[in-house]
Design a protein around this motif. Structure first.
Motif, short mmCIF file in Angstrom:
data_model
loop_
_atom_site.label_atom_id
_atom_site.label_comp_id
_atom_site.label_asym_id
_atom_site.label_seq_id
_atom_site.Cartn_x
_atom_site.Cartn_y
_atom_site.Cartn_z
N LEU A 89 1.65 12.81 55.38
CA LEU A 89 0.25 12.94 55.03
C LEU A 89 -0.36 11.67 54.48
N GLY A 90 0.44 10.71 54.11
CA GLY A 90 -0.09 9.49 53.51
C GLY A 90 -0.11 9.60 51.99
N PRO A 91 -0.92 8.78 51.30
CA PRO A 91 -0.95 8.78 49.83
C PRO A 91 -1.35 10.15 49.28
N THR A 92 -0.73 10.55 48.17
CA THR A 92 -1.03 11.80 47.45
C THR A 92 -1.22 11.47 45.98
N GLY A 107 -5.57 15.06 49.02
CA GLY A 107 -6.83 14.34 49.20
C GLY A 107 -7.96 15.33 49.39
N THR A 108 -9.02 14.91 50.04
CA THR A 108 -10.19 15.74 50.22
C THR A 108 -10.39 16.07 51.69
N LEU A 109 -11.13 17.18 51.93
CA LEU A 109 -11.53 17.59 53.26
C LEU A 109 -13.05 17.80 53.26
N MET A 156 -8.37 13.53 56.58
CA MET A 156 -8.52 13.42 58.03
C MET A 156 -8.57 11.97 58.52
N THR A 157 -8.79 11.03 57.63
CA THR A 157 -8.89 9.62 58.03
C THR A 157 -7.62 8.84 57.72
N ARG A 158 -6.60 9.49 57.15
CA ARG A 158 -5.38 8.77 56.75
C ARG A 158 -4.58 8.35 57.98
N PRO A 159 -4.12 7.09 58.06
CA PRO A 159 -3.28 6.66 59.19
C PRO A 159 -1.99 7.46 59.29
N LEU A 185 -6.54 14.27 65.99
CA LEU A 185 -7.51 15.25 65.47
C LEU A 185 -6.99 16.64 65.76
N ILE A 186 -6.94 17.47 64.67
CA ILE A 186 -6.37 18.80 64.84
C ILE A 186 -7.43 19.81 65.20
N GLY A 187 -7.00 20.86 65.90
CA GLY A 187 -7.89 21.94 66.28
C GLY A 187 -7.07 23.11 66.77
#
Length: 981
Positions: A89-92, A107-109, A156-159, A185-187
């Motif tokens: 997920l990247g940084p937390t 993070g945020t959504l 959603m923008t995390r590498p 991008l998830i769906g």
């Protein structure tokens, strides 16, 4: 939207305080702090903006939601969990909630997509199923975070997160479960793909999808298996991917090992691969080509290919034919022959007939031109004869026949040649008929002798072989081929010689009426031959003079000349024939003696008179001139021709007049010995010659006295064999019985004994002859004295060598003692001069080693000593485990001096340490001895290049270490080695 932010959290953010270490503090205070300050500002009065100024940009907090993925009781547990989500997920970050628990936030959504994103993230298991969204009002303060500079709070923008989703999408796409873009991008399509993956392969990992589970999904996509069952089946067979597994299963391969081996050799089916292995094939290409040709094994295919065949049928025919090369086999097959024997026989017969016709034509032409040297057609005849000679050297019978016909056409133009050729043909026919009759008469005698022997020896061991030979003789006797008749006669002689039946059959033979020889017209030869310097040696001179000619052709059986012109029998065997000279045992002995200096170890003396066939097969021809002048032109003309061509030349190394005198002397000596033995009046030792076999020596002791004479007798008894017969000692009775069995070629004994053995053998019908050799008593005494003198000289020489060796050993011992005394004195001087420096180094290392063994050394000392002597340290550490404990440690100085290190002279020391240990359990003591050496670099305060070895180790490791460090010892003197006697 109004959000209440705890005062403690806001104060912490402004002050930059943290419970745990926080990375990127400046960024965090500047970014997240600003967000939360805006949230706090929602509860405070807001002054109106100044006129002329723009309103301050506000962060749309109401458009964001915090993603809480877990909570924990303690901060350490929460931080550890937060760090575990970093790869996917990247940084937390970890924040303290108002309820006292520590929340782990991803993070945020964005608010409008937060719920669906939350459900999708749960569906693909990137977050736990109990994850939830928060507006942040219950979050009090930050405990830990992992955000680097300039990173975004938006998940959603995390590498890292986007990369995790892309990895899933790429894997699902590869498996055919997902047909959307790989964009991170998830769906719903991504979630549905994950659900289908779970249905087929099961849930990867535990409650959440970590980096290891992602890797397993990727591995599943890469190997391409359609189900876990298929993967398990493939892995059971050793397959790593579905493609190989499917290809192997289609080809019938049970395991990856056999499939990979087959594929490396180019095979696609197990059946072909098994057949190839069974046949020993190394590649598919070789197997296919072999099967196309009908071959079942690689060895047969390779053998056929080397021989030049592509089909098994043709190769089998080739092997059955007896041919050794493919071109000859194919040539024979085209001519209608299926085997080499018949093909070679047909070709050989055709070539033989053609060459015989050519030789007859050439012989007639040569003889005719000698009689008619002024023939007007000489040039045409010579040219045709030259062509025929060239064609005769080939193996083509057609070419030889054509050249023969051309020479016949040239000769036909000469008047009188037809009559001359007819007379020559009649002469040859008569000679051949005489030779044929002679051989048939010989075969008749052989048949009579063999028949009589069979009638008298129906139980003899040799009977089957003799019966078989007699049956063959019945068929061979009627052959018109002279060569076949001659071979049959030789075969009978070889059989009788092998079985030891010569004397028995000879007594049983009955003489047959031999046809009268056709007397040649000697006047024709004298009249037709023109004298030249080359042929005068045979044509001019006394008729009773013997001429010796040698075969000067490079293809002679054995005789040749070297650069200096010396004659040499290169094979060690001399082939001779005679004409007009009696072939007696004395002649054979004299020839062997005369030819031995030229390297002739064996003598092959033809039993029949010289014939034209002997010109190429014999090294020497011994001819009486009168008999040669009376010989048929079929023999005389080829000899004269060979003389003119230089193929036969006088042999100067053998003077027959001297040889004849020696033969006469030997015969006289043999006659004298024969008479003396008959009267029992000759003292000394002599020999009688019997059939082939060993030299049987009777009472010839001591052997050294008789050895020269025995060797001379062995040479006489060799009778043309390649090896001299062995010399065997036995009694007179044993020698007599051995001679009767054909095991003694000569019997050597003292005069009276020799006479008794000779008479007994003659009484039994054995043929024996007295050898022209005698060892007189005076010669025996001379040899005895010479041997005694040589023995005394040898003993004296041995004694002198012993005394000299004793003196050398004594000198060497004195030298060693002097060197040892000198070395001891020098060592005392060195140790007195450098004792203080040596003791300093000894006192530095010896106590350290003792403390280390006792276990009293400090940590730094243990580390230092273990670095210098690791094997010693390992041994010390293992004492307790093996129930041993040290009792006493002592060290002595072995060497001290100056070594070389990087061009500098530095101190070096060598010690010997003995450690006494005991084992309470065993009730025993043990002593261990070690040698240590080290370069003590005082200038840099370093101990370098340490050596450790057992005292009883093989090889002098300390000496090698000293040489390697160019140690100039100030403690030891190495004594120089004394000379070894």
């Amino acid at each position: 939207m109004r959000t209440v932010v705890g005062a403690g959290l806001l104060a912490w953010l402004v002050a930059g305080a943290a419970v745990l270490p926080v990375r990127a503090e400046g960024h965090f205070a500047g970014f997240i702090g600003a967000v939360l300050r805006e949230m706090a500002a929602e509860n405070e009065p807001r002054p109106a903006p100044r006129r002329g100024t723009a309103a301050r940009q506000r962060v749309p907090i109401s458009d964001k939601r915090w993603l809480v993925i877990a909570s924990r009781e303690g901060p350490e547990e929460a931080v550890a969990l937060a760090e575990s989500y970093g790869p996917t997920l990247g940084p937390t970050l970890v924040m303290l909630s108002r309820n006292g628990r520590y929340a782990v936030l991803a993070g945020t959504l964005a608010r409008d997509r937060a719920k669906i994103n939350l459900e999708t993230l749960k569906a693909i298991r990137l977050i736990p199923q109990d994850s939830f969204l928060s507006d942040g009002r219950n979050l009090e303060r930050v405990v830990w975070h992992a955000f680097p500079e300039n990173s975004s709070l938006d998940l959603m923008t995390r590498p890292a997160y986007r990369q995790s989703v892309r990895r899933l999408q790429a894997s699902f796409q590869r498996l055919g479960l997902y047909d959307g873009p790989v964009d991170g991008l998830i769906g719903l399509s991504t979630a549905d793909a994950f659900a289908r993956f779970e249905t087929r392969f099961g849930t990867p990992g535990g409650e959440r999808l970590d980096d290891d589970a992602l890797a397993r999904i990727e591995e599943t996509a890469v190997d391409g298996f359609g189900s876990p069952a298929e993967r398990m089946a493939a892995q059971a067979g050793g397959f790593a991917d579905a493609a190989s597994f499917g290809e192997a299963r289609a080809g019938g391969f049970p395991s990856a090992t056999s499939f990979n081996e087959a594929r490396s050799m180019g095979f696609r089916t197990r059946r072909d691969f098994d057949d190839a292995l069974a046949g020993g094939f190394r590649s598919s290409d070789e197997f296919v080509r072999a099967r196309a040709g009908g071959f079942q094994s690689a060895s047969a295919f390779s053998e056929a290919r080397r021989a030049g065949f592509d089909t098994a049928r043709e190769f089998a025919a080739f092997r059955a034919s007896g041919f050794r090369d493919a071109p000859a086999f194919r040539e024979a097959a085209r001519a209608g022959f299926g085997d080499e024997a018949s093909w070679r026989a047909a070709r050989a017969k055709a070539l033989k007939d053609a060459r015989e016709a050519a030789d007859a034509q050439l012989s007639d032409a040569d003889a005719f031109l000698r009689l008619n040297p002024t023939s007007p057609n000489l040039l045409q005849i010579a040219k045709a004869a030259a062509d025929l000679k060239g064609a005769s050297g080939t193996s083509d019978p057609d070419a030889v026949a054509a050249a023969t016909a051309r020479l016949g056409d040239a000769l036909a133009a000469e008047g009188g040649f037809a009559a001359f050729a007819a007379r020559r043909s009649a002469e040859r026919a008569a000679a051949e008929g005489a030779r044929r009759d002679e051989l048939r008469a010989a075969l008749d005698r052989d048949r009579a002798g063999l028949s009589a022997w069979i009638a008298a020896n129906l139980t003899a061991p040799a009977l089957p072989d003799v019966v078989a030979e007699l049956d063959r003789l019945g068929r061979d006797r009627n052959s018109a081929d002279i060569a076949a008749l001659d071979e049959a006669h030789r075969r009978v002689a070889a059989l009788l010689r092998e079985k030891g039946l010569e004397a028995q059959v000879e007594r049983l033979q009955r003489p047959a009426n031999e046809p009268a020889a056709v007397e040649p017209d000697a006047a024709v030869l004298a009249r037709a031959t023109v004298r030249t310097p080359l042929n005068a040696v045979l044509l001019d001179g006394a008729r009773d003079e013997v001429v010796v000619l040698y075969n000067a052709d490079p293809r002679a059986p054995s005789l040749s000349r070297n650069l200096r012109g010396d004659f040499s029998f290169r094979t060690g065997a001399a082939a001779l024939c005679t004409l007009g000279v009696d072939r007696t045992a004395a002649l054979r002995g004299a020839l062997e003696t005369a030819l031995a200096p030229s390297g002739a170890r064996t003598l092959n003396l033809a039993e029949a008179d010289c014939a034209s066939r002997d010109l190429a097969d014999r090294d020497l021809l011994i001819l009486e001139r009168g008999r040669f002048l009376d010989a048929p032109t079929a023999f005389a003309v080829p000899v004269l021709e060979a003389l003119e061509a230089g193929r036969l030349r006088p042999y100067p190394a053998l003077g027959f007049a001297d040889l004849r005198r020696r033969v006469e002397a030997d015969e006289a000596l043999a006659g004298e010995i024969e008479r003396d033995l008959t009267g029992r009046g000759r003292a000394g030792f002599g020999s009688v010659l019997a059939r082939r076999g060993a030299v049987c020596a009777v009472d010839a002791e001591p052997r050294a006295l008789h050895e020269p004479t025995l060797r001379e007798v062995a040479r006489m008894a060799r009778r043309g064999e390649s090896e001299e017969p062995r010399i065997r000692s036995m009694t007179a009775e044993d020698a007599f019985q051995a001679a009767r069995r054909g095991e003694c070629g000569a019997i050597y004994a003292e005069g009276p004994t020799l006479a008794s053995v000779r008479d007994a053998l003659r009484r039994e019908g054995e043929t024996v002859a007295v050898a022209p050799v005698w060892l007189a008593p005076a010669v025996i005494e001379q040899r005895r004295a010479a041997l005694a003198s040589a023995d005394a000289a040898q003993r004296a020489s041995a004694e002198a060598r012993r005394l000299a060796a004793d003196g050398e050993r004594a000198d060497a011992e004195r030298t060693r003692q002097r060197q040892a005394e000198t070395a001891q004195a020098r060592e005392r001087e060195l140790r007195a001069r450098h004792g203080t420096e040596a003791a300093t180094l000894l006192n530095r290392f010896a106590p350290l080693i003792e403390r280390f063994v006792r276990g009293d050394a400090t940590s730094a000392e243990r580390q230092h000593l273990a670095g210098l002597f690791p094997r010693f340290a390992s041994w010390r550490e293992g004492l307790a485990a093996d129930a041993w404990e040290p009792v006493e440690t002592s060290s002595i100085l072995v060497d001290y001096g100056m070594a070389r290190w990087e061009g500098r002279a530095v101190e070096a020391v060598a010690l010997e340490t003995r450690v006494r240990t005991r084992s309470r359990e065993r009730g025993a003591y043990a002593e261990h001895c070690f040698r240590f050496a080290v370069v003590a670099d005082g200038e840099f305060a370093m101990d370098r290049d340490a050596l450790e070895t057992d005292c009883d180790a093989t090889g002098d490791a300390l000496e090698t270490w000293s040489l390697g460090h160019d140690l100039a010892s100030r403690w030891r003197v190495r004594a120089e080695a004394a000379p070894t006697p």
